[in-house]
Design a protein around this motif. Structure first.
Motif, PDB file in Angstrom:
ATOM      1  N   ALA A 230       0.835  -1.258   0.048  1.00 50.31           N
ATOM      2  CA  ALA A 230      -0.026  -0.110  -0.021  1.00 50.31           C
ATOM      3  C   ALA A 230       0.878   1.195  -0.071  1.00 50.31           C
ATOM      4  CB  ALA A 230      -1.130   0.018   1.123  1.00 50.31           C
ATOM      5  N   ALA A 231       2.083   1.234   0.694  1.00 53.04           N
ATOM      6  CA  ALA A 231       2.983   2.218   0.753  1.00 53.04           C
ATOM      7  C   ALA A 231       3.796   2.455  -0.549  1.00 53.04           C
ATOM      8  CB  ALA A 231       3.783   2.267   1.810  1.00 53.04           C
ATOM      9  N   GLY A 232       3.809   1.503  -1.290  1.00 51.43           N
ATOM     10  CA  GLY A 232       4.345   1.351  -2.510  1.00 51.43           C
ATOM     11  C   GLY A 232       5.874   1.080  -2.668  1.00 51.43           C
ATOM     12  N   THR A 233       6.387   0.518  -1.603  1.00 46.71           N
ATOM     13  CA  THR A 233       7.817   0.083  -1.408  1.00 46.71           C
ATOM     14  C   THR A 233       7.947  -1.470  -1.642  1.00 46.71           C
ATOM     15  OG1 THR A 233       7.025  -0.429   0.942  1.00 46.71           O
ATOM     16  CG2 THR A 233       8.184   1.714   0.423  1.00 46.71           C
ATOM     17  N   LEU A 234       6.730  -2.160  -1.616  1.00 46.93           N
ATOM     18  CA  LEU A 234       6.969  -3.612  -2.577  1.00 46.93           C
ATOM     19  C   LEU A 234       5.669  -3.651  -3.426  1.00 46.93           C
ATOM     20  CD1 LEU A 234       7.217  -5.831   0.831  1.00 46.93           C
ATOM     21  CD2 LEU A 234       9.123  -5.317  -0.892  1.00 46.93           C
ATOM     22  N   ALA A 235       6.057  -4.541  -4.440  1.00 46.22           N
ATOM     23  CA  ALA A 235       4.806  -4.714  -5.375  1.00 46.22           C
ATOM     24  C   ALA A 235       4.811  -6.380  -5.454  1.00 46.22           C
ATOM     25  CB  ALA A 235       5.276  -4.428  -6.802  1.00 46.22           C
ATOM     26  N   ILE A 236       3.732  -6.993  -4.751  1.00 47.43           N
ATOM     27  CA  ILE A 236       3.410  -8.427  -4.631  1.00 47.43           C
ATOM     28  C   ILE A 236       2.129  -8.584  -5.205  1.00 47.43           C
ATOM     29  CG2 ILE A 236       3.343 -10.253  -2.921  1.00 47.43           C
ATOM     30  CD1 ILE A 236       5.428  -8.449  -1.221  1.00 47.43           C
ATOM     31  N   ASP A 237       2.074  -9.719  -5.868  1.00 41.23           N
ATOM     32  CA  ASP A 237       0.641 -10.285  -6.515  1.00 41.23           C
ATOM     33  C   ASP A 237       0.220 -11.054  -5.546  1.00 41.23           C
ATOM     34  OD1 ASP A 237       0.887  -8.575  -8.963  1.00 41.23           O
ATOM     35  OD2 ASP A 237       2.089 -10.221 -10.027  1.00 41.23           O
ATOM     36  N   ASP A 238       0.868 -12.083  -4.978  1.00 45.53           N
ATOM     37  CA  ASP A 238       0.408 -12.882  -3.938  1.00 45.53           C
ATOM     38  C   ASP A 238       1.183 -13.056  -2.497  1.00 45.53           C
ATOM     39  OD1 ASP A 238      -0.010 -15.354  -2.692  1.00 45.53           O
ATOM     40  OD2 ASP A 238      -0.138 -16.623  -4.561  1.00 45.53           O
ATOM     41  N   VAL A 239       0.759 -12.117  -1.563  1.00 49.00           N
ATOM     42  CA  VAL A 239       1.191 -11.579  -0.571  1.00 49.00           C
ATOM     43  C   VAL A 239       1.397 -13.009   0.512  1.00 49.00           C
ATOM     44  CG1 VAL A 239       1.105 -10.379   1.643  1.00 49.00           C
ATOM     45  CG2 VAL A 239       0.545  -9.470  -0.774  1.00 49.00           C
ATOM     46  N   PRO A 240       0.394 -13.938   0.516  1.00 48.88           N
ATOM     47  CA  PRO A 240       0.803 -14.954   1.380  1.00 48.88           C
ATOM     48  C   PRO A 240       1.816 -15.884   0.989  1.00 48.88           C
ATOM     49  CG  PRO A 240      -1.644 -14.545   0.973  1.00 48.88           C
ATOM     50  CD  PRO A 240      -1.164 -13.658   0.231  1.00 48.88           C
ATOM     51  N   LEU A 241       1.960 -15.965  -0.285  1.00 50.00           N
ATOM     52  CA  LEU A 241       2.878 -16.831  -0.924  1.00 50.00           C
ATOM     53  C   LEU A 241       4.352 -16.355  -0.725  1.00 50.00           C
ATOM     54  CD1 LEU A 241       4.181 -19.034  -2.762  1.00 50.00           C
ATOM     55  CD2 LEU A 241       3.614 -17.872  -4.526  1.00 50.00           C
ATOM     56  N   ALA A 242       4.397 -14.945  -0.830  1.00 47.86           N
ATOM     57  CA  ALA A 242       5.545 -14.148  -0.627  1.00 47.86           C
ATOM     58  C   ALA A 242       6.120 -14.237   0.845  1.00 47.86           C
ATOM     59  CB  ALA A 242       5.554 -12.570  -1.324  1.00 47.86           C
ATOM     60  N   ALA A 243       5.213 -14.095   1.777  1.00 51.29           N
ATOM     61  CA  ALA A 243       5.548 -14.329   2.992  1.00 51.29           C
ATOM     62  C   ALA A 243       6.103 -15.683   3.486  1.00 51.29           C
ATOM     63  CB  ALA A 243       4.343 -13.879   4.011  1.00 51.29           C
ATOM     64  N   ALA A 244       5.563 -16.583   2.930  1.00 50.03           N
ATOM     65  CA  ALA A 244       6.247 -17.979   3.115  1.00 50.03           C
ATOM     66  C   ALA A 244       7.340 -18.281   2.374  1.00 50.03           C
ATOM     67  CB  ALA A 244       4.974 -19.142   2.435  1.00 50.03           C
ATOM     68  N   GLN A 245       7.591 -17.594   1.386  1.00 49.14           N
ATOM     69  CA  GLN A 245       9.028 -17.457   0.585  1.00 49.14           C
ATOM     70  C   GLN A 245       9.935 -16.797   1.371  1.00 49.14           C
ATOM     71  OE1 GLN A 245       7.769 -15.678  -3.020  1.00 49.14           O
ATOM     72  NE2 GLN A 245       7.555 -17.507  -4.280  1.00 49.14           N
ATOM     73  N   PHE A 246       9.891 -15.784   1.985  1.00 46.54           N
ATOM     74  CA  PHE A 246      10.786 -15.148   2.893  1.00 46.54           C
ATOM     75  C   PHE A 246      11.059 -16.175   3.982  1.00 46.54           C
ATOM     76  CE2 PHE A 246      12.304 -12.173   5.822  1.00 46.54           C
ATOM     77  CZ  PHE A 246      13.641 -11.621   5.146  1.00 46.54           C
ATOM     78  N   VAL A 247      10.173 -16.609   4.638  1.00 50.22           N
ATOM     79  CA  VAL A 247      10.467 -17.460   6.063  1.00 50.22           C
ATOM     80  C   VAL A 247      11.253 -18.410   5.398  1.00 50.22           C
ATOM     81  CG1 VAL A 247       9.371 -19.184   7.288  1.00 50.22           C
ATOM     82  CG2 VAL A 247       8.121 -16.806   7.020  1.00 50.22           C
TER      83      VAL A 247
END
Length: 223
Positions: free
Chosen positions: A161-178
């Motif tokens: 929302a702040a424009g500092t990340l551009a992610i289509d699938d947020v839950p997947l991206a969170a799991a990826q970073f973990v």
């Protein structure tokens, strides 16, 4: 008065006394520390309530005032560690304007937690008993990893929302970073208890590379 009516108040009074008698935080911590030593030293299955009594330095009657079973003790140990960690993580994930630095701090804290001997022991114990106590496995995941993942998802949504990340699938991206934050080091330690401890420098390197790769895929200008 019927027989059942006579029994009910006695049962209620007994539970009230149990709750009132089990409210000393220092005594509760003493018992939990004793349980931790017993479970780590002997293994969850091998350790008995008598072992906990010995390690905690309390009487069996005192132990049962606070905890009725090994399972209840184990759940309480996990809950103590979990709540402290989640409170700390929530405080880390507060700046959507600087995702790279925020993720670096978060990733290093996450790596230290999951690589700790206590966390390794807890995960191995849950997996070992999950076949006969599936509810313990579900509870461990839903109240621990799933809640931590939800905090990261909420942070990514704010950063998007702040424009500092551009992610289509947020839950997947969170799991990826973990997964990226412990890539190559977690499974080695998890399955091989003779593997050398992972140094802070090695963990920092893994997390730094995780952040670099993540920001390359989801940071400003990545798409």
């Amino acid at each position: 008065m019927t027989a059942s009516a006579e029994v009910a108040p006695t049962h209620s009074l007994s539970q009230d006394r149990r709750a009132a008698a089990g409210e000393d935080p220092a005594k509760r911590r003493q018992i939990l520390e004793g349980a931790r030593r017993a479970f780590v030293g002997l293994g969850f299955d091998a350790a008995s309530m008598n072992d906990v009594v010995r390690e905690a330095g309390v009487s069996k009657s005192t132990l049962y005032v606070y905890f009725r079973s090994k399972e209840e003790l184990f759940r309480a140990l996990i809950e103590c560690e979990r709540e402290a960690y989640l409170t700390e993580v929530e405080a880390l994930l507060t700046d959507p304007g600087e995702p790279a630095e925020t993720l670096r701090r978060y990733g290093r804290r996450l790596a230290r937690l999951v690589m700790s001997p206590e966390a390794m022991h807890a995960k191995r114990t849950v997996i070992a008993v999950a076949a006969r106590m599936p509810e313990l496995g579900r509870e461990f995941y839903r109240h621990g990893p799933a809640r931590g993942l939800a905090l990261l998802i909420a942070y990514f949504e704010k950063a998007c929302a702040a424009g500092t990340l551009a992610i289509d699938d947020v839950p997947l991206a969170a799991a990826q970073f973990v997964e990226l934050s412990t890539a190559g080091i977690l499974r080695r330690r998890f399955f091989d208890d003779e593997a050398p401890p992972v140094s802070d420098a090695e963990m920092a390197h893994v997390v730094d590379e995780a952040v670099r790769l993540f920001m390359a895929g989801y940071g400003l200008g990545a798409k």
